[in-house]
Design a protein around this motif. Structure first.
Motif, PDB file in Angstrom:
ATOM      1  N   GLN A  36       2.066   1.803  -3.475  1.00  0.00           N
ATOM      2  CA  GLN A  36       1.001   2.291  -4.339  1.00  0.00           C
ATOM      3  C   GLN A  36       0.755   3.773  -4.118  1.00  0.00           C
ATOM      4  OE1 GLN A  36      -2.231  -0.333  -3.364  1.00  0.00           O
ATOM      5  NE2 GLN A  36      -1.633  -1.866  -4.888  1.00  0.00           N
ATOM      6  N   GLN A  37       0.764   4.193  -2.865  1.00  0.00           N
ATOM      7  CA  GLN A  37       0.535   5.602  -2.562  1.00  0.00           C
ATOM      8  C   GLN A  37       1.699   6.467  -3.039  1.00  0.00           C
ATOM      9  OE1 GLN A  37      -0.322   5.668   1.623  1.00  0.00           O
ATOM     10  NE2 GLN A  37      -2.526   5.545   1.283  1.00  0.00           N
ATOM     11  N   ARG A  79       0.836  -1.214   0.000  1.00  0.00           N
ATOM     12  CA  ARG A  79       0.000   0.000   0.000  1.00  0.00           C
ATOM     13  C   ARG A  79       0.869   1.262   0.000  1.00  0.00           C
ATOM     14  NH1 ARG A  79      -4.026   2.521  -1.937  1.00  0.00           N
ATOM     15  NH2 ARG A  79      -5.002   3.969  -0.512  1.00  0.00           N
ATOM     16  N   ALA A 132       3.469   5.896  -5.636  1.00  0.00           N
ATOM     17  CA  ALA A 132       3.417   5.956  -7.095  1.00  0.00           C
ATOM     18  C   ALA A 132       2.372   6.965  -7.580  1.00  0.00           C
ATOM     19  CB  ALA A 132       3.103   4.582  -7.658  1.00  0.00           C
ATOM     20  N   GLU A 133       1.407   7.266  -6.737  1.00  0.00           N
ATOM     21  CA  GLU A 133       0.336   8.199  -7.143  1.00  0.00           C
ATOM     22  C   GLU A 133       0.757   9.638  -7.102  1.00  0.00           C
ATOM     23  OE1 GLU A 133      -2.957   7.379  -4.600  1.00  0.00           O
ATOM     24  OE2 GLU A 133      -3.426   5.503  -5.602  1.00  0.00           O
TER      25      GLU A 133
END
Length: 65
Positions: A61-62, A58, A64-65
């Motif tokens: 993923q965060q 997670r 990468a945003e």
């Protein structure tokens, strides 16, 4: 596996580790149900490792945003 080691893995490798740990957890639960599990603490450790792996996924993923 240490948290720093987890953070150095790629997302695909982390997902593979999660799959392996879930298989291990299933085996441990099965052993516990038939009374062959001598180290009950391994179930808790495995659950926590899965949670750590998912947390690192997670975080990646965060980031990468």
């Amino acid at each position: 596996m240490k948290l720093n080691e987890m953070r150095n893995l790629s997302t695909e490798e982390l997902y593979e580790q999660v799959r392996e740990k879930k298989r291990e957890l299933m085996d441990l639960r099965f052993q516990a149900s038939i009374g062959q599990l001598a180290q009950n603490h391994r179930i808790r450790e495995t659950k926590r490792t899965i949670a750590r792996l998912l947390t690192v996924i997670r975080e990646k993923q965060q980031a990468a945003e």
